[in-house]
Design a protein around this motif. Structure first.
Motif: not given
Ligand SMILES: NC(=O)c1ccc[n+]([C@@H]2O[C@H](COP(=O)([O-])OP(=O)(O)OC[C@H]3O[C@@H](n4cnc5c(N)ncnc54)[C@H](OP(=O)(O)O)[C@@H]3O)[C@@H](O)[C@H]2O)c1
Length: 508
Positions: A82-86
């Protein structure tokens, strides 16, 4: 879920949870983007997709909230990918940055879940001067989808697996403005009603999925697009609005869902084998449901897709008028790209993915424009080549002719005339091979009628006596127009797929 909950044809009902509807589905090897995954339905969707083994990219406005959700998921599922990107969907620049980073990351993309949503908001304009709810809920997702589509197509081709686009709409899509989408009044404060505006954006989500379906089918691409109503769920969007909160308090007892139930339809449409090959449908409670007659209107869907073309005005920016256009695979030469309109044109064409060749007299200035563009768009395909329209010595016999002629006509018309002529063979073969129409654009001016009485001073081009610099400028701009028209006539006669147009770029 409230007291009424009946199973539909899918075997699931309003009380099914996202975990239940994806039970036994193996998602390893798939990659999904979920917008608005920092809370509510989006966060639960991200969790359940990660639980099923998907690589989940959470696209969030608020990175802190996104990271908190990610950490919570990792506590429960330590091996979750899981990744978080703006991503701020209300800003076209942010959407472009996100898509450009994603596309250049080399990650595949199987599933795009357009979930983020602004609620019914008092009238406000986005950074791009578009009514905020429409900008966020529809335009941001529209642009995002278009910019990610090539990656989805190549993923689907290479993996031989169907791609899926899921638009989280709402039952409220049918309770908006009488005309559905107020094309000519999107920014009109006078008739603005925040609930109608929310409904309008949600209708746009359904129409968007339907028009995507038509286009993907036409292209023969294995990507489906569906829309859905997740149910009535107590999330930030409902809690922050007293009207929605009241509705929820009254009807929630019968129809309200928990968040795990609220994410079920999204996860079902995104993952379930029952939905394979199903496209252009509207789902409620994990079953195909009826959308409003406006939502089924194919003409309205096509009009919405082309909306930007009809909505242009004097104030439209180059970014706005090219929004959602994917120019990947195209190559353009822009003369005079070292400053002003030319430089802006180069920037926006590269933003759309076009390979731009800046033909400039001053290569240092050209390189500096190129660097600025690359800082903003790191993956931009842009070259600088030295080119002086006023002295095409290297080219041909025109040089002698040109030296004899006045600067304006030589630079503005003759240089471009010769350049076009010399490049036409390449344009013809490009258009023939790619089956894509070639375009020649001559930047003229509205001053073109204000020159010499005869228009073009054929026998007096070099006549010092009657020379007037303003008339000479207008003459060269009239020549741009005439050049365009004659090119059009000849290309049509030849049956070549190249158009020629001229324009006036500035406000009067
Ligand atoms: N809850 C319901 O009863 C219900 C009913 C029908 C349809 N829906 C739809 O379901 C979807 C999810 O809503 P929800 O109920 O889960 O509400 P929510 O908890 O408020 O979630 C909305 C999400 O959208 C994000 N968002 C809002 N504006 C954004 C922007 N400009 N850029 C990027 N992200 C943005 C929010 O981010 P922040 O955390 O930064 O605010 C949040 O993560 C929405 O499309 C909504 O219209 C909900």
């Amino acid at each position: 879920m409230g007291i009424f909950s009946r199973e539909g044809a899918s075997g699931f009902s309003a009380s099914s949870t996202a975990e239940q509807v994806t039970q036994g589905i193996e998602g390893t090897g798939l990659t999904a983007i979920v917008t608005g995954a920092s809370s509510g339905i989006g966060a639960e969707t991200a969790r359940v997709l990660a639980l099923r083994g998907l690589h989940v990219v959470m696209a969030v406005r608020n990175m802190d909230s996104g990271v908190t959700v990610k950490e919570t998921i990792l506590k429960e599922i330590p091996n979750a990918k899981i990744d978080v990107r703006q991503l701020d969907l209300s800003s076209l620049a942010s959407v472009r940055n996100f898509a450009s980073d994603y596309n250049s990351s080399g990650l595949p993309l199987n599933i795009l879940i357009n979930n983020a949503g602004a609620g019914a908001t008092p009238f406000k304009l986005s950074q791009d001067s578009i009514e905020l709810v429409f900008a966020t809920n529809h335009l941001g997702h529209f642009l995002l989808t278009n910019l990610l589509l090539e990656t989805m197509k190549s993923t689907s081709r290479e993996s031989n697996r169907e791609g899926r686009i899921v638009n989280v709409s709402s039952l409220l899509h049918q309770y908006g403005y009488r005309e559905g989408i107020r094309f000519d009044k999107i920014n009109d404060t006078a008739g603005y009603n925040r609930y109608f505006a929310y409904a309008q954006s949600k209708l746009a989500n359904v129409l968007h999925a339907n028009e995507l379906t038509r286009r993907m089918k036409e292209e023969g691409v294995e990507i489906t697009a569906n829309s859905l109503h997740p149910g009535a769920i107590g999330t930030k969007i409902t809690r922050n609005d007293c009207f929605f909160q009241c509705l929820f308090n009254v009807f929630g007892i019968f129809t309200g869902k928990t968040i795990p139930q609220g994410a079920a339809t999204t996860c079902f449409v995104a993952l379930h084998p029952q939905v394979k090959g199903v496209s252009g449908e509207y789902f409620v409670d994990c079953n195909i449901a009826k959308s409003s007659s406006q939502a089924k209107d194919a003409d309205l869907a096509a009009k919405l897709w082309d909306f930007r073309a009809s909505g242009f005005s004097l104030w439209s920016t180059a970014e706005q008028v090219t929004e959602g256009i994917n120019g990947t695979g195209l190559t353009a030469i822009v003369t005079g790209g070292s400053s002003g309109i030319g430089a802006k044109t180069c920037r926006v064409l590269t933003l759309c993915g076009v390979h731009v060749v800046m033909a400039v007299r001053n290569t240092a200035a050209g390189e500096s424009v190129k660097e600025t563009i690359l800082e903003e768009i790191p993956g931009a395909k842009i070259d600088v080549r030295e080119f002086d329209l006023n002295s095409l010595e290297s080219e041909r016999s025109i040089q002698a002719f040109q030296r004899r002629h006045r600067n304006a006509i030589a630079t503005n018309h003759l240089g471009h005339f010769l350049l076009t002529k010399l490049l036409l063979k390449t344009m013809k073969s490009t258009s023939g091979e790619s089956k894509i129409e070639g375009r020649i654009v001559n930047v003229s001016s509205s001053l073109h009628p204000d020159g010499y009485r005869k228009g073009i001073h054929f026998d007096k081009i070099n006549d010092e006596a009657g020379y007037n610099r303003y008339y000479a400028y207008a003459q060269s701009k009239l020549a741009n127009l005439l050049h365009t028209n004659e090119l059009t006539r000849r290309l049509k006669q030849e049956g070549v797929k190249i158009t020629a147009s001229s324009l006036h770029p500035l406000k009067n």
